[in-house]
Design an enzyme around this catalytic site. Structure first.
Site, mmCIF file in Angstrom:
data_model
loop_
_atom_site.group_PDB
_atom_site.id
_atom_site.type_symbol
_atom_site.label_atom_id
_atom_site.label_comp_id
_atom_site.label_asym_id
_atom_site.label_seq_id
_atom_site.Cartn_x
_atom_site.Cartn_y
_atom_site.Cartn_z
ATOM 1 N N SER A 18 0.754 -1.136 0.056
ATOM 2 C CA SER A 18 0.088 -0.021 -0.158
ATOM 3 C C SER A 18 0.798 1.320 -0.079
ATOM 4 C CB SER A 18 -0.954 -0.022 1.253
ATOM 5 O OG SER A 18 -1.829 -1.117 1.164
ATOM 6 N N ARG A 47 1.131 8.149 5.663
ATOM 7 C CA ARG A 47 0.172 7.252 6.382
ATOM 8 C C ARG A 47 -1.370 7.996 6.645
ATOM 9 N NH1 ARG A 47 1.172 2.980 9.525
ATOM 10 N NH2 ARG A 47 3.410 2.950 8.684
ATOM 11 N N HIS A 50 -2.961 6.675 3.394
ATOM 12 C CA HIS A 50 -3.073 5.008 3.698
ATOM 13 C C HIS A 50 -4.353 5.028 4.677
ATOM 14 C CE1 HIS A 50 -2.340 1.228 5.740
ATOM 15 N NE2 HIS A 50 -2.284 0.928 4.884
#
Length: 220
Positions: A18, A47, A50
Site C-alpha cells: 500500500s 500514512r 493510507h
C-alpha cells in the site's frame, strides 16, 4: 467473480505494498513531487493517505515548523497522549508507545465526564479535554469534536495546559473547518488540515507516524 483483477498479496505484505503504491501514484494524484516534501512530513502525509484513501490530504495538511520535532520530543519523554474519542485511542499503537513509557488517555466515557457534560451543557469531548490538563499531556489529538479543539486552545491561551503538540483534525460541517483555521494561526506546534475532512483515522495515522519516527531516532 469480482469483475476486477484481485492481487494475490500475503497478509504481512499488504501495508508495505500500500505504501509503495501511494508513493508511486503520489505525483499523478496530487501534482506534487514527493521529493519536494521534507521526508518526515511525507511519512505523515503518506500514512494519512493510507488511513483515508484520500490523496487530497497531501495539499490540505498543514505543519507548524516545529510540529514533528515537538511531537517526537514529547513521545521520547514518555508524556501522555490525550485523544478525544475511544475509537482514536484504540487505533494508537501501544507496542510502539510502550517503548517510551507513554500512555494514551481518553476520558470521554468516564461517568463523571458524562455527568459534568450534561450539567454544563457541553459535549463530552469538550468536557474530557478540559479535564486533560491534570494529566499534563504532551500531545493532544482531536479528530472529531471542534468544541474539544476550541477548549484546548482556550486552555493553552490561559496557561492551564502546555502540550508540546496539538493535532487538530476534526471532521464535520459545524465549526470543524473554522476551529482548524484558528489553530493554524497559533504560534505553538500544531498539525491540522484545511476544510471539513478529518476524523479519528487522520489523528491516529498522524500519531502512529510520529511514533515510528521516534523509534527511528532511537536507533540512530
Amino acid at each position: 467473480m469480482y469483475g476486477e483483477p484481485i492481487q494475490d498479496v500475503a497478509p504481512d505484505q499488504i501495508e508495505r505494498l500500500s505504501f509503495t503504491l501511494i508513493e508511486r501514484e503520489f505525483q499523478t494524484e496530487t501534482g506534487i513531487d514527493p521529493a519536494s516534501i521534507e521526508p518526515s512530513r511525507f511519512r505523515i502525509i503518506q500514512r494519512v493517505i493510507h488511513a483515508t484513501g484520500d490523496f487530497s490530504f497531501a495539499r490540505s495538511l498543514v505543519f507548524h515548523e516545529r510540529a514533528i520535532e515537538a511531537g517526537i520530543e514529547s513521545i521520547r519523554q514518555g508524556r501522555p497522549i490525550v485523544i478525544d474519542v475511544t475509537m482514536g485511542a484504540a487505533g494508537i499503537s501501544r507496542s510502539l508507545l510502550s517503548a517510551f513509557g507513554g500512555s494514551v488517555i481518553c476520558r470521554i466515557n468516564d461517568a463523571e465526564i458524562i455527568d459534568e457534560a450534561r450539567r454544563h451543557g457541553r459535549t463530552r469531548s469538550d468536557t474530557a479535554l478540559r479535564r486533560a490538563a491534570a494529566d499534563d499531556p504532551g500531545i493532544i489529538a482531536v479528530g472529531n469534536a471542534p468544541t474539544a479543539l476550541l477548549a484546548v486552545m482556550e486552555m493553552i491561551a490561559s496557561g492551564e495546559m502546555t502540550p508540546k503538540l496539538v493535532i487538530g483534525v476534526p471532521v464535520g460541517f459545524v465549526n470543524a473547518s473554522e476551529s482548524k483555521e484558528i489553530l493554524m494561526r497559533q504560534r505553538y506546534p500544531f498539525i491540522a488540515n484545511h476544510g471539513r475532512k478529518g476524523g479519528s483515522p487522520v489523528a491516529v495515522a498522524t500519531i502512529n507516524a510520529l511514533l515510528r519516527l521516534a523509534h527511528e531516532q532511537e536507533r540512530l
